[in-house]
Design a protein around this motif. Structure first.
Motif, PDB file in Angstrom:
ATOM      1  N   PHE A  93      -1.353  -8.357  -6.337  1.00  0.00           N
ATOM      2  CA  PHE A  93      -0.958  -8.414  -4.927  1.00  0.00           C
ATOM      3  C   PHE A  93      -0.241  -7.126  -4.518  1.00  0.00           C
ATOM      4  O   PHE A  93      -0.432  -6.626  -3.410  1.00  0.00           O
ATOM      5  CB  PHE A  93      -0.046  -9.625  -4.673  1.00  0.00           C
ATOM      6  N   PHE A  94       0.604  -6.618  -5.414  1.00  0.00           N
ATOM      7  CA  PHE A  94       1.334  -5.391  -5.107  1.00  0.00           C
ATOM      8  C   PHE A  94       0.370  -4.245  -4.825  1.00  0.00           C
ATOM      9  O   PHE A  94       0.497  -3.527  -3.818  1.00  0.00           O
ATOM     10  CB  PHE A  94       2.263  -5.025  -6.271  1.00  0.00           C
ATOM     11  N   PHE A  95      -0.635  -4.063  -5.694  1.00  0.00           N
ATOM     12  CA  PHE A  95      -1.555  -2.937  -5.520  1.00  0.00           C
ATOM     13  C   PHE A  95      -2.648  -3.223  -4.487  1.00  0.00           C
ATOM     14  O   PHE A  95      -3.312  -2.286  -4.042  1.00  0.00           O
ATOM     15  CB  PHE A  95      -2.156  -2.529  -6.870  1.00  0.00           C
ATOM     16  N   ALA A  96      -2.815  -4.474  -4.093  1.00  0.00           N
ATOM     17  CA  ALA A  96      -3.673  -4.743  -2.938  1.00  0.00           C
ATOM     18  C   ALA A  96      -2.989  -4.215  -1.680  1.00  0.00           C
ATOM     19  O   ALA A  96      -3.625  -3.581  -0.824  1.00  0.00           O
ATOM     20  CB  ALA A  96      -3.943  -6.231  -2.809  1.00  0.00           C
ATOM     21  N   ASN A  97      -1.680  -4.451  -1.587  1.00  0.00           N
ATOM     22  CA  ASN A  97      -0.953  -4.068  -0.381  1.00  0.00           C
ATOM     23  C   ASN A  97      -0.455  -2.632  -0.425  1.00  0.00           C
ATOM     24  O   ASN A  97      -0.352  -1.987   0.617  1.00  0.00           O
ATOM     25  CB  ASN A  97       0.207  -5.039  -0.164  1.00  0.00           C
ATOM     26  N   PHE A  98      -0.132  -2.123  -1.615  1.00  0.00           N
ATOM     27  CA  PHE A  98       0.091  -0.690  -1.782  1.00  0.00           C
ATOM     28  C   PHE A  98      -1.270  -0.104  -2.154  1.00  0.00           C
ATOM     29  O   PHE A  98      -1.481   0.444  -3.209  1.00  0.00           O
ATOM     30  CB  PHE A  98       1.123  -0.423  -2.879  1.00  0.00           C
ATOM     31  N   GLY A  99      -2.204  -0.282  -1.256  1.00  0.00           N
ATOM     32  CA  GLY A  99      -3.587   0.070  -1.525  1.00  0.00           C
ATOM     33  C   GLY A  99      -4.503  -0.346  -0.382  1.00  0.00           C
ATOM     34  O   GLY A  99      -4.120  -0.246   0.797  1.00  0.00           O
ATOM     35  N   PRO A 100      -5.669  -0.863  -0.695  1.00  0.00           N
ATOM     36  CA  PRO A 100      -6.705  -1.033   0.340  1.00  0.00           C
ATOM     37  C   PRO A 100      -6.407  -2.073   1.405  1.00  0.00           C
ATOM     38  O   PRO A 100      -6.942  -1.982   2.503  1.00  0.00           O
ATOM     39  CB  PRO A 100      -7.949  -1.424  -0.469  1.00  0.00           C
ATOM     40  N   ASN A 101      -5.563  -3.078   1.109  1.00  0.00           N
ATOM     41  CA  ASN A 101      -5.288  -4.059   2.158  1.00  0.00           C
ATOM     42  C   ASN A 101      -4.590  -3.420   3.346  1.00  0.00           C
ATOM     43  O   ASN A 101      -4.770  -3.854   4.485  1.00  0.00           O
ATOM     44  CB  ASN A 101      -4.446  -5.211   1.617  1.00  0.00           C
ATOM     45  N   ALA A 102      -3.802  -2.382   3.113  1.00  0.00           N
ATOM     46  CA  ALA A 102      -3.142  -1.654   4.204  1.00  0.00           C
ATOM     47  C   ALA A 102      -4.033  -0.548   4.757  1.00  0.00           C
ATOM     48  O   ALA A 102      -4.175  -0.397   5.977  1.00  0.00           O
ATOM     49  CB  ALA A 102      -1.813  -1.074   3.726  1.00  0.00           C
ATOM     50  N   THR A 103      -4.648   0.234   3.884  1.00  0.00           N
ATOM     51  CA  THR A 103      -5.403   1.401   4.355  1.00  0.00           C
ATOM     52  C   THR A 103      -6.680   1.014   5.093  1.00  0.00           C
ATOM     53  O   THR A 103      -7.103   1.721   6.005  1.00  0.00           O
ATOM     54  CB  THR A 103      -5.758   2.326   3.179  1.00  0.00           C
ATOM     55  N   THR A 104      -7.300  -0.111   4.716  1.00  0.00           N
ATOM     56  CA  THR A 104      -8.500  -0.542   5.460  1.00  0.00           C
ATOM     57  C   THR A 104      -8.154  -0.915   6.894  1.00  0.00           C
ATOM     58  O   THR A 104      -9.012  -0.870   7.772  1.00  0.00           O
ATOM     59  CB  THR A 104      -9.191  -1.736   4.764  1.00  0.00           C
ATOM     60  N   PHE A 105      -6.896  -1.276   7.146  1.00  0.00           N
ATOM     61  CA  PHE A 105      -6.435  -1.562   8.499  1.00  0.00           C
ATOM     62  C   PHE A 105      -6.111  -0.284   9.265  1.00  0.00           C
ATOM     63  O   PHE A 105      -6.383  -0.166  10.461  1.00  0.00           O
ATOM     64  CB  PHE A 105      -5.193  -2.457   8.445  1.00  0.00           C
TER      65      PHE A 105
END
Length: 537
Positions: free
Chosen positions: A414-426
């Motif tokens: 979860f940490f690297f999803a959000n410090f990663g593509p979950n934020a940048t894809t937005f």
């Protein structure tokens, strides 16, 4: 200043961080707080719905939602979100960002309350009503994605634009956390007030009549933050980029931004008219010119978001099942219905607090230093590593002595999803497309993501079932098991690494440079914009 760049847009690009930036983050971000709360409060109450409405003897597995009902309850809001992203994304480019911004929020308020008031003469009636209102709740949530991202990108300066857009999206982490905390508070209040025996004593007796209030209160709470921000959302002026570049109204853009930037902005009506006549950027979405300039970019943003959301929503919506599979949450038969809500809420809160929320804010802090491309690539890489690390020795992690290790590794995904593509894809789709197509293209990218979420929500539900047809839950076809499901999610994350190569880096560039609307580059207005001198628009 570039001959192709309007003064007000350049002033926005180089403006120092001001109070209006933080106001915009809060106003847009509270929408995302509500979005996340509404989407991720449903896992907290899903098991309770099964306890309340499916304990009758005729149920395939008393106390559990049938597979088709569970899939509908978890996935219908995502279907509505997909439709809302496409519709409101298109509408935001046609009517303006601000003109439809309030409509999405009102839909969320009304449907949050209506979801908690779902009614019916039978279990099927209540579930059908709940699914109906959650579809339209999702429709409103969907509109918030392209509109909030576009508004924030068009208000921000180019130096800290990534952090501002990511901060709006980071409010989603607090929404997920709030869903767990509200579940804890409400279930604690009712569990202490109305004791009930464990499920193994009597399936019906384990669920007191007051349990019906629990899920309704949890779902209706999502209306509160949306109501609190409605007034301020309606007071926000339209973005200067839409007003000047799309609506071609120099006077209105100058008037709005004079108040926002707290400086005098002079309209440049003749320049806007000339740029409109000379512009080579009048191509539409379904044209060869768009395909040549932005086709690969749109392919990159859609595929990355699609792949990310398969993994992300599979993990989020069905984390309660993973916790049960490794034995962190005891079997349902050993506790009453409200206590089960408490344990699911506690698990979601701990994961959000330790992994989800910090990941978002690491992105906010570092996105304008590391860049979007680096963070997205890194996030997909570590998600792949940790998924495989959980999946390959899966039976090792199910042993009681190793559960803490599993939860640490699971939190890191979860940490690297959000410090990663979950934020940048937005963030990226709100930056790289032309102003007249920005909201539409963000909506298309986000809708691709929700298509992935639907695959995750419906697919994981069935795929993670026990491989032995004799041991699988009643009504579910045999799946590939949790272990193989995690391996599959790891492979999907690896595919995300490859698709990231299609996405351009947008750090430090103006929106017009990125979209090609300003071919000549930038500007000598830095000093004027930051010193309060008069700026033409």
């Amino acid at each position: 200043m570039s001959s192709n760049q309007l003064g007000v847009l350049n002033a926005l690009d180089v403006a120092k961080t001001q109070w209006y930036h933080f106001t915009a983050i809060v106003i847009a971000g509270m929408g995302f707080f509500t979005d996340a709360y509404d989407l991720f409060s449903i896992p907290v109450v899903t098991k309770l719905l099964g306890r309340i409405y499916y304990t009758h003897p005729g149920a395939a597995k008393p106390g559990t939602l049938p597979p088709n009902v569970a899939a509908a309850v978890n996935g219908v809001a995502l279907c509505g979100t997909l439709a809302g992203q496409l519709f409101f994304g298109w509408l935001g480019d046609k009517l303006g960002r601000k003109n439809v911004y309030g409509l999405t929020l009102m839909l969320m308020v009304i449907c949050s309350i209506a979801s908690g008031l779902s009614f019916g003469h039978s279990a099927k009636g209540v579930m059908a009503t709940l699914c109906f209102f959650r579809f339209w709740l999702g429709f409103g949530i969907g509109g918030d994605y392209p509109l909030s991202a576009t508004i924030m990108s068009e208000y921000a300066n180019k130096k800290t634009r990534g952090a501002f857009i990511a901060a709006v999206f980071a409010m989603q982490g607090f929404g997920i956390l709030a869903a767990g905390i509200v579940g804890l508070v409400v279930s604690s209040a009712f569990n202490h007030a109305y004791e009930a025996p464990a499920y193994e004593v009597d399936p019906a007796a384990s669920t007191v009549s007051q349990a019906d209030y629990v899920w309704r209160i949890i779902l209706m709470f999502g209306a509160l933050p949306a109501i609190l921000t409605y007034y301020w959302r309606m007071k926000m002026p339209e973005t200067a980029r839409y007003t000047a570049l799309v609506a071609k109204n120099a006077k209105q853009a100058a008037s709005d931004m004079s108040k926002v930037l707290q400086m005098e902005v002079v309209p440049e009506e003749e320049k806007i008219e000339r740029l409109n006549q000379e512009s080579s950027n009048s191509f539409g979405l379904f044209t060869k010119e768009f395909a040549r300039r932005h086709g690969l970019h749109l392919l990159g943003t859609t595929t990355c978001w699609f792949l990310l959301d398969i993994a992300y929503y599979s993990n989020n919506l069905f984390q309660k099942d993973i916790y049960s599979a490794i034995g962190w949450i005891p079997a349902a038969e050993t506790m009453n219905a409200i206590h089960e809500v408490y344990l699911v809420s506690r698990a979601q809160t701990l994961i959000a607090l330790c992994g989800t929320v910090p990941g978002y804010w690491f992105t906010v802090a570092l996105i304008d230093y590391l860049g979007r491309f680096t963070i997205q690539l890194m996030g997909f890489f570590f998600m792949t590593v940790f998924m495989f690390a959980l999946a390959i020795p899966y039976h090792h992690w199910t042993l009681k002595a190793h559960r803490i290790g599993f939860l640490v590794m699971y939190s890191l995904t979860f940490f690297f999803a959000n410090f990663g593509p979950n934020a940048t894809t937005f963030v990226v789709p709100a930056e790289i497309f032309p102003a007249r197509l920005r909201s539409t293209c963000h909506g298309i990218s986000a809708a691709a993501g929700k298509a992935g979420a639907i695959v995750g929500a419906f697919g994981f539900l069935y795929a993670a079932q026990n491989q032995d047809p004799k041991k699988t839950d009643a009504g579910y076809p045999p799946g590939i098991g949790v272990k193989n499901s995690l391996i599959l999610l790891g492979a999907i994350n690896f595919a995300g690494i490859l698709c990231t190569l299609l996405v351009p880096e947008s750090k430090g560039k103006s929106l017009e440079e990125l979209s090609g609307e300003n071919e000549d580059g930038n500007s000598n207005l830095d000093q004027a914009a930051t010193s309060g001198r008069t700026v033409p628009v």
